[in-house]
Design an enzyme around this catalytic site. Structure first.
Site, PDB file in Angstrom:
ATOM      1  N   SER A  40       5.873   3.735 -10.270  1.00 43.48           N
ATOM      2  CA  SER A  40       5.311   5.037  -9.775  1.00 43.48           C
ATOM      3  C   SER A  40       6.326   6.088  -9.867  1.00 43.48           C
ATOM      4  O   SER A  40       5.698   7.296  -9.914  1.00 43.48           O
ATOM      5  CB  SER A  40       5.090   4.747  -8.237  1.00 43.48           C
ATOM      6  OG  SER A  40       4.437   3.485  -7.815  1.00 43.48           O
ATOM      7  N   HIS A  54       1.805   3.584 -16.233  1.00 44.52           N
ATOM      8  CA  HIS A  54       1.610   3.775 -14.795  1.00 44.52           C
ATOM      9  C   HIS A  54      -0.125   3.599 -14.330  1.00 44.52           C
ATOM     10  O   HIS A  54      -0.680   4.800 -14.582  1.00 44.52           O
ATOM     11  CB  HIS A  54       2.279   5.168 -14.191  1.00 44.52           C
ATOM     12  CG  HIS A  54       2.002   5.288 -12.739  1.00 44.52           C
ATOM     13  ND1 HIS A  54       2.179   6.668 -12.129  1.00 44.52           N
ATOM     14  CD2 HIS A  54       1.995   4.553 -11.602  1.00 44.52           C
ATOM     15  CE1 HIS A  54       1.817   6.515 -11.017  1.00 44.52           C
ATOM     16  NE2 HIS A  54       1.615   5.488 -10.595  1.00 44.52           N
ATOM     17  N   GLU A  76      -1.118   6.795 -16.662  1.00 43.17           N
ATOM     18  CA  GLU A  76      -0.093   8.004 -17.211  1.00 43.17           C
ATOM     19  C   GLU A  76       0.809   7.201 -18.066  1.00 43.17           C
ATOM     20  O   GLU A  76       1.758   5.989 -17.567  1.00 43.17           O
ATOM     21  CB  GLU A  76       0.788   8.459 -15.970  1.00 43.17           C
ATOM     22  CG  GLU A  76       0.229   9.536 -15.017  1.00 43.17           C
ATOM     23  CD  GLU A  76       1.201  10.048 -14.125  1.00 43.17           C
ATOM     24  OE1 GLU A  76       1.557  11.185 -13.966  1.00 43.17           O
ATOM     25  OE2 GLU A  76       1.611   9.039 -13.277  1.00 43.17           O
ATOM     26  N   ASN A  80       2.642  11.644  -9.008  1.00 45.69           N
ATOM     27  CA  ASN A  80       3.228  11.211  -7.497  1.00 45.69           C
ATOM     28  C   ASN A  80       4.046  12.436  -7.267  1.00 45.69           C
ATOM     29  O   ASN A  80       4.472  12.646  -6.034  1.00 45.69           O
ATOM     30  CB  ASN A  80       4.053   9.957  -7.495  1.00 45.69           C
ATOM     31  CG  ASN A  80       3.267   8.727  -7.220  1.00 45.69           C
ATOM     32  OD1 ASN A  80       2.218   8.988  -6.541  1.00 45.69           O
ATOM     33  ND2 ASN A  80       3.341   7.736  -8.013  1.00 45.69           N
TER      34      ASN A  80
HETATM   35  P1  NAI Z   1       3.595  -5.568  -4.176  1.00 48.13           P
HETATM   36  O1  NAI Z   1       4.656  -5.545  -3.084  1.00 48.13           O
HETATM   37  O2  NAI Z   1       2.430  -5.767  -3.683  1.00 48.13           O
HETATM   38  O3  NAI Z   1       4.012  -6.749  -5.247  1.00 48.13           O
HETATM   39  C1  NAI Z   1       5.258  -6.757  -5.621  1.00 48.13           C
HETATM   40  C2  NAI Z   1       5.267  -8.264  -6.282  1.00 48.13           C
HETATM   41  O4  NAI Z   1       6.268  -8.379  -7.288  1.00 48.13           O
HETATM   42  C3  NAI Z   1       5.252  -9.169  -5.230  1.00 48.13           C
HETATM   43  O5  NAI Z   1       4.238 -10.639  -5.397  1.00 48.13           O
HETATM   44  C4  NAI Z   1       6.815 -10.019  -5.432  1.00 48.13           C
HETATM   45  O6  NAI Z   1       6.932 -11.326  -5.173  1.00 48.13           O
HETATM   46  C5  NAI Z   1       7.072  -9.637  -6.957  1.00 48.13           C
HETATM   47  N1  NAI Z   1       8.481  -9.471  -7.307  1.00 48.13           N
HETATM   48  C6  NAI Z   1       9.391  -8.859  -6.918  1.00 48.13           C
HETATM   49  N2  NAI Z   1      10.567  -9.108  -7.538  1.00 48.13           N
HETATM   50  C7  NAI Z   1      10.069  -9.901  -8.678  1.00 48.13           C
HETATM   51  C8  NAI Z   1      11.090 -10.385  -9.617  1.00 48.13           C
HETATM   52  N3  NAI Z   1      12.202 -10.153  -9.892  1.00 48.13           N
HETATM   53  N4  NAI Z   1      10.352 -11.271 -10.591  1.00 48.13           N
HETATM   54  C9  NAI Z   1       8.780 -11.614 -10.254  1.00 48.13           C
HETATM   55  N5  NAI Z   1       8.291 -10.974  -9.418  1.00 48.13           N
HETATM   56  C10 NAI Z   1       8.855 -10.336  -8.557  1.00 48.13           C
HETATM   57  O7  NAI Z   1       3.955  -4.098  -4.907  1.00 48.13           O
HETATM   58  P2  NAI Z   1       2.898  -3.279  -5.496  1.00 48.13           P
HETATM   59  O8  NAI Z   1       2.188  -2.271  -4.664  1.00 48.13           O
HETATM   60  O9  NAI Z   1       1.872  -4.038  -6.381  1.00 48.13           O
HETATM   61  O10 NAI Z   1       3.777  -2.431  -6.540  1.00 48.13           O
HETATM   62  C11 NAI Z   1       4.355  -2.853  -7.867  1.00 48.13           C
HETATM   63  C12 NAI Z   1       4.812  -1.779  -8.483  1.00 48.13           C
HETATM   64  O11 NAI Z   1       3.795  -0.946  -8.891  1.00 48.13           O
HETATM   65  C13 NAI Z   1       6.091  -0.854  -7.908  1.00 48.13           C
HETATM   66  O12 NAI Z   1       6.884  -0.216  -9.051  1.00 48.13           O
HETATM   67  C14 NAI Z   1       5.085   0.400  -7.491  1.00 48.13           C
HETATM   68  O13 NAI Z   1       5.920   1.521  -7.207  1.00 48.13           O
HETATM   69  C15 NAI Z   1       3.942   0.469  -8.719  1.00 48.13           C
HETATM   70  N6  NAI Z   1       2.908   1.182  -8.392  1.00 48.13           N
HETATM   71  C16 NAI Z   1       2.163   0.966  -7.035  1.00 48.13           C
HETATM   72  C17 NAI Z   1       1.127   1.557  -6.679  1.00 48.13           C
HETATM   73  C18 NAI Z   1       0.345   1.173  -5.244  1.00 48.13           C
HETATM   74  O14 NAI Z   1      -0.664   2.096  -5.031  1.00 48.13           O
HETATM   75  N7  NAI Z   1       0.919   0.291  -4.529  1.00 48.13           N
HETATM   76  C19 NAI Z   1       0.286   2.468  -7.639  1.00 48.13           C
HETATM   77  C20 NAI Z   1       1.136   2.327  -8.964  1.00 48.13           C
HETATM   78  C21 NAI Z   1       2.273   2.187  -9.123  1.00 48.13           C
END
Ligand code: NAI
Length: 283
Positions: free
Chosen positions: A119, A140, A152, A190
């Site tokens: 993000s 993104h 993005e 963001n």
């Molecule tokens: P989340 O916490 O829902 O999911 C992250 C997942 O990654 C978890 O299932 C975790 O077990 C897994 N994980 C962590 N380390 C790992 C590794 N080394 N290898 C494999 N899996 C691993 O997080 P979310 O919200 O899905 O965010 C993920 C990314 O997307 C972040 O970089 C966030 O900034 C970005 N993002 C989030 C948005 C949102 O609205 N939540 C919008 C756009 C981008």
């Protein structure tokens, strides 16, 4: 280079959504997570969302089963060896992302593009963890991925035109609209959205109005589809905090300081919808 097989790393709310839209667009997709329970939960979430789409007659039962057949769970990063594109969607933390990209660089085929759904973190710094910085790029997606039309596309300092072109084409195949963005903290979305959410949290923290009233003001007063505190809960408060810290560090300007209330909520484990409690309570 034609992209056929994709790996999505991280089966959380973003990763599962990205995997779903890639599979719906006809790509073969490996869904990877280091945590088995999270992987299982991610796969079940996709199934649930597709089932609801069939019930609402937005897709056919056949299309649901075709999509599910294109999705394969994976618990090893090594599985990237068969992929043309890897999209990383793990936690918003530079050390974790650099580690993942360093490992991916060892196992993914030479031609493969490595994209991050970060993000806010600098793509140039993530790319520096690999020996293929020209093939690293930001992709993104917005939340919820199946609904939101924007991607993005962030060019790191060394991202090649060829890589950019392949990802722009891929984004269009996913029926999303690509926008080209340079690699500066928070990119465009963001940099503008998160200070607004942070200010809404300050407004709550200072007792200016209740959480519901803050959200109502922004919905009815500025025509936002959802209030900033509800949106923060959807994004995840840990993610919001990371992004504010990236803006604060990246620009060195105190206007980006994260609200102490946001820090407290994250410390308490109140991470928003995904943890059952944020500014609001969830089932
Ligand atoms: P989340 O916490 O829902 O999911 C992250 C997942 O990654 C978890 O299932 C975790 O077990 C897994 N994980 C962590 N380390 C790992 C590794 N080394 N290898 C494999 N899996 C691993 O997080 P979310 O919200 O899905 O965010 C993920 C990314 O997307 C972040 O970089 C966030 O900034 C970005 N993002 C989030 C948005 C949102 O609205 N939540 C919008 C756009 C981008």
């Amino acid at each position: 280079m034609a992209i056929q097989k994709v790996m999505v790393i991280g089966a959380g709310q973003m990763g599962a959504g990205i995997a779903q839209v890639c599979a719906q667009a006809g790509f073969d997709v490996l869904v990877n997570d280091r945590n088995e329970d999270d992987l299982d939960k991610g796969m079940k979430n996709i199934d649930k969302i597709l089932t609801r789409a069939v019930e609402k007659e937005r897709i056919t039962a056949q299309s649901k089963s075709d999509t599910l057949n294109r999705l394969t769970p994976s618990s090893q990063l090594k599985d990237a060896e068969s992929c043309d594109l890897v999209i990383e969607a793990v936690v918003e933390n530079m050390d974790v992302k650099r580690k993942v990209f360093g490992e991916l660089d060892e196992v993914a085929p030479k031609h493969a593009i490595l994209a991050s759904n970060t993000s806010s973190l600098p793509i140039t710094e993530i790319a520096a963890a690999t020996k293929r910085a020209d093939q690293v790029i930001g992709m993104h997606f917005m939340n919820p991925v199946p609904v939101m039309k924007l991607v993005e596309i962030i060019r790191g300092l060394q991202t090649s035109d060829e890589t950019y072109g392949a990802i722009e084409t891929m984004t269009t195949h996913l029926s999303k609209t690509p926008v080209e963005v340079e690699d500066f903290p928070g990119f465009v979305s963001n940099r503008i959205l998160m200070p607004m959410i942070n200010e809404a949290i300050f407004t709550l923290h200072e007792g200016v109005a209740s959480r519901e009233d803050i959200d109502t003001v922004m919905k009815l007063g500025t025509n936002h589809p959802m209030g900033p505190l509800t949106l923060a809960d959807f994004i995840g408060l840990d993610t919001c905090l990371y992004i504010m810290e990236v803006l604060h560090d990246g620009f060195g300007d105190s206007k980006y300081r994260p609200c102490p209330l946001l820090r407290n909520y994250v410390k308490a484990g109140w991470l928003g919808k995904k943890s059952g409690r944020g500014f609001y309570l969830y089932d």
